[in-house]
Design a protein around this motif. Structure first.
Motif, PDB file in Angstrom:
ATOM      1  N   SER A   1     -44.521 -25.609 124.411  1.00  0.00           N
ATOM      2  CA  SER A   1     -44.179 -26.705 123.500  1.00  0.00           C
ATOM      3  C   SER A   1     -45.170 -26.722 122.342  1.00  0.00           C
ATOM      4  O   SER A   1     -46.382 -26.715 122.552  1.00  0.00           O
ATOM      5  CB  SER A   1     -44.211 -28.045 124.245  1.00  0.00           C
ATOM      6  OG  SER A   1     -43.820 -29.083 123.377  1.00  0.00           O
ATOM      7  N   GLY A   2     -44.650 -26.704 121.135  1.00  0.00           N
ATOM      8  CA  GLY A   2     -45.493 -26.667 119.936  1.00  0.00           C
ATOM      9  C   GLY A   2     -45.629 -25.274 119.359  1.00  0.00           C
ATOM     10  O   GLY A   2     -46.017 -25.114 118.203  1.00  0.00           O
ATOM     11  N   GLY A   3     -45.285 -24.242 120.147  1.00  0.00           N
ATOM     12  CA  GLY A   3     -45.403 -22.860 119.685  1.00  0.00           C
ATOM     13  C   GLY A   3     -44.200 -22.426 118.863  1.00  0.00           C
ATOM     14  O   GLY A   3     -43.147 -23.069 118.885  1.00  0.00           O
ATOM     15  N   GLN A   4     -44.347 -21.300 118.153  1.00  0.00           N
ATOM     16  CA  GLN A   4     -43.300 -20.879 117.213  1.00  0.00           C
ATOM     17  C   GLN A   4     -42.003 -20.415 117.884  1.00  0.00           C
ATOM     18  O   GLN A   4     -40.974 -20.346 117.232  1.00  0.00           O
ATOM     19  CB  GLN A   4     -43.816 -19.776 116.280  1.00  0.00           C
ATOM     20  CG  GLN A   4     -44.193 -18.491 117.006  1.00  0.00           C
ATOM     21  CD  GLN A   4     -44.506 -17.364 116.037  1.00  0.00           C
ATOM     22  OE1 GLN A   4     -43.929 -17.265 114.974  1.00  0.00           O
ATOM     23  NE2 GLN A   4     -45.435 -16.496 116.429  1.00  0.00           N
ATOM     24  N   PHE A   5     -42.097 -20.061 119.178  1.00  0.00           N
ATOM     25  CA  PHE A   5     -40.888 -19.608 119.882  1.00  0.00           C
ATOM     26  C   PHE A   5     -40.463 -20.566 120.990  1.00  0.00           C
ATOM     27  O   PHE A   5     -39.669 -20.196 121.866  1.00  0.00           O
ATOM     28  CB  PHE A   5     -41.106 -18.208 120.485  1.00  0.00           C
ATOM     29  CG  PHE A   5     -41.285 -17.108 119.471  1.00  0.00           C
ATOM     30  CD1 PHE A   5     -40.660 -17.153 118.226  1.00  0.00           C
ATOM     31  CD2 PHE A   5     -42.091 -16.006 119.756  1.00  0.00           C
ATOM     32  CE1 PHE A   5     -40.829 -16.140 117.293  1.00  0.00           C
ATOM     33  CE2 PHE A   5     -42.261 -14.971 118.843  1.00  0.00           C
ATOM     34  CZ  PHE A   5     -41.627 -15.048 117.596  1.00  0.00           C
ATOM     35  N   PHE A   6     -40.978 -21.792 120.978  1.00  0.00           N
ATOM     36  CA  PHE A   6     -40.603 -22.748 122.030  1.00  0.00           C
ATOM     37  C   PHE A   6     -39.083 -22.941 122.065  1.00  0.00           C
ATOM     38  O   PHE A   6     -38.477 -23.255 121.046  1.00  0.00           O
ATOM     39  CB  PHE A   6     -41.297 -24.098 121.818  1.00  0.00           C
ATOM     40  CG  PHE A   6     -40.888 -25.142 122.830  1.00  0.00           C
ATOM     41  CD1 PHE A   6     -41.103 -24.940 124.185  1.00  0.00           C
ATOM     42  CD2 PHE A   6     -40.243 -26.310 122.434  1.00  0.00           C
ATOM     43  CE1 PHE A   6     -40.713 -25.886 125.125  1.00  0.00           C
ATOM     44  CE2 PHE A   6     -39.848 -27.267 123.366  1.00  0.00           C
ATOM     45  CZ  PHE A   6     -40.086 -27.042 124.715  1.00  0.00           C
ATOM     46  N   GLY A   7     -38.514 -22.738 123.224  1.00  0.00           N
ATOM     47  CA  GLY A   7     -37.065 -22.862 123.363  1.00  0.00           C
ATOM     48  C   GLY A   7     -36.393 -21.507 123.537  1.00  0.00           C
ATOM     49  O   GLY A   7     -35.201 -21.428 123.821  1.00  0.00           O
ATOM     50  N   ILE A   8     -37.166 -20.425 123.385  1.00  0.00           N
ATOM     51  CA  ILE A   8     -36.605 -19.071 123.488  1.00  0.00           C
ATOM     52  C   ILE A   8     -36.051 -18.811 124.894  1.00  0.00           C
ATOM     53  O   ILE A   8     -35.149 -17.997 125.074  1.00  0.00           O
ATOM     54  CB  ILE A   8     -37.675 -18.007 123.108  1.00  0.00           C
ATOM     55  CG1 ILE A   8     -37.018 -16.672 122.762  1.00  0.00           C
ATOM     56  CG2 ILE A   8     -38.720 -17.851 124.201  1.00  0.00           C
ATOM     57  CD1 ILE A   8     -37.976 -15.648 122.152  1.00  0.00           C
ATOM     58  N   HIS A   9     -36.574 -19.525 125.904  1.00  0.00           N
ATOM     59  CA  HIS A   9     -36.113 -19.346 127.286  1.00  0.00           C
ATOM     60  C   HIS A   9     -34.680 -19.845 127.482  1.00  0.00           C
ATOM     61  O   HIS A   9     -34.074 -19.597 128.508  1.00  0.00           O
ATOM     62  CB  HIS A   9     -37.060 -20.045 128.269  1.00  0.00           C
ATOM     63  CG  HIS A   9     -37.200 -21.516 128.018  1.00  0.00           C
ATOM     64  ND1 HIS A   9     -37.944 -22.018 126.985  1.00  0.00           N
ATOM     65  CD2 HIS A   9     -36.676 -22.585 128.653  1.00  0.00           C
ATOM     66  CE1 HIS A   9     -37.888 -23.343 127.012  1.00  0.00           C
ATOM     67  NE2 HIS A   9     -37.118 -23.708 128.006  1.00  0.00           N
ATOM     68  N   ALA A  10     -34.151 -20.568 126.490  1.00  0.00           N
ATOM     69  CA  ALA A  10     -32.762 -21.037 126.588  1.00  0.00           C
ATOM     70  C   ALA A  10     -31.782 -20.009 126.020  1.00  0.00           C
ATOM     71  O   ALA A  10     -30.574 -20.193 126.093  1.00  0.00           O
ATOM     72  CB  ALA A  10     -32.609 -22.366 125.851  1.00  0.00           C
TER      73      ALA A  10
END
Lengths: 131, 131, 131, 131
Positions: B76-85
């Motif tokens: 959370s807060g990183g440039q790729f947060f959410g990539i796991h979706a």
């Protein structure tokens, strides 16, 4: 119980058969929980068959039946037609999956995919016989 | 190119490392298309890690990066947060996946799961080094 | 309305930018319904980014916002945290998706994936500017 | 190997054929790993065919066969009936997908969707011939 050592022996026998008939295969072995113990894709085998081999092994253990026999009841009009929509898409209803027996009990299964239904079944049988 | 023979050498080296540290592991090797070449579950390794090891290998090849490094950008807060979706749930964002290099190019990946992040990464490294 | 001809002009501009910064990209264009018009994967671009580029375009049109801006509200603690679990996994919450505007209205979107968040956004902007 | 330049040439030939027969199409090209290289939706083509074109290309590469031929074995009673439940729903078992050959080896595939099975296959053939 199906150990990794067992799975390797089963896979080696199946690979040997696949080489004999000249058709590269995906070969998977599952344990009594239906969970994958090991998988190999022989060089040149279809990439779409990775998933199928693993699911044939799961299916064979899930219903303690060869997928060839399950297929007979799963065609349109058959008593299990539609079973392939269960279990989150893990059920394969064509030949290539065979239960692994120990003292008269199913303790796992082998799944093979990469050729015709007849070829897949023959390679799976060679693997199961090595158990 | 990663052949089945390559995959077996990589897995053997990873298994040896896993035995040394006394933690049974799931080990998977993928090719340049991200498709599975081989998988083994060592006796006693977690069944929940079968899927994770295969997906760590996929992820490492999919983005040409170790999953340990990807993890840094995926919090959370990183440039790729959410990539796991993305990619249908195939993306693993914790340590244990490492690309396989040949002539300066990524040609596949190894994925390991069964212990702590540190252990998984160490076992994956031992496997990758054998390539 | 975003025609295939429009999509090609947008993609060409984005490709040019990607070449300038030396990072191969996946580039996707969606129409007003959020549906894909066209996609290209530049040689050497990550295969894991195919899906992400298409979903960034969908996301940008789905909420009429750049995914960079959406990201600000979608981190842990933010008002939209968890939005990436909606829409069947199609929502990407990191930079690289930008709406396409026509007469003050959103009529589609571009999605770019293949580098850092900053690079993806810059390439998407170059594409959107060409519309 | 299928480069983006190759994919564009293949798509251009397929588009030309689609225009000749007066049926707008979705056209997709996949590489040897089954991963998408490029997709176009011609203006007016069905949005439900975006996904189908991409999956026909995947399927043709996954089993090194045209989806028209695969269809013959995948009907109820056929040796591969149920194959459409494998690979996470990515398998399409009706005409429109054709492998791309190079030096006698399958190195990718084209997938077309937007008309009748016969039309889709004809457009895919025009694309494959341009490779």
């Amino acid at each position: 119980m199906v150990t990794l050592k067992d799975a390797r022996r089963i896979i080696a026998a199946a690979e040997k058969k696949a080489e004999e008939i000249g058709q590269p295969m995906n070969i998977a072995v599952a344990d009594s929980g239906g969970n994958l113990v090991s998988h190999v894709r022989m060089d040149g085998a279809w990439i779409g068959s990775i998933d199928i081999s693993i699911k044939k092994a799961y299916t064979s253990r899930a219903f303690d039946i060869s997928t060839k026999d399950l297929a007979e009841h799963s065609q349109s009009g058959g008593q299990f037609f539609g079973i392939h929509a269960s279990n989150g898409g893990q059920i394969m209803i064509f030949a290539g999956g065979i239960p692994l027996m120990q003292d008269g009990e199913v303790v796992g299964a082998i799944g093979v995919s990469g050729g015709s239904g007849e070829q897949d079944h023959a390679v799976a049988e060679a693997g199961a016989d090595a158990f």
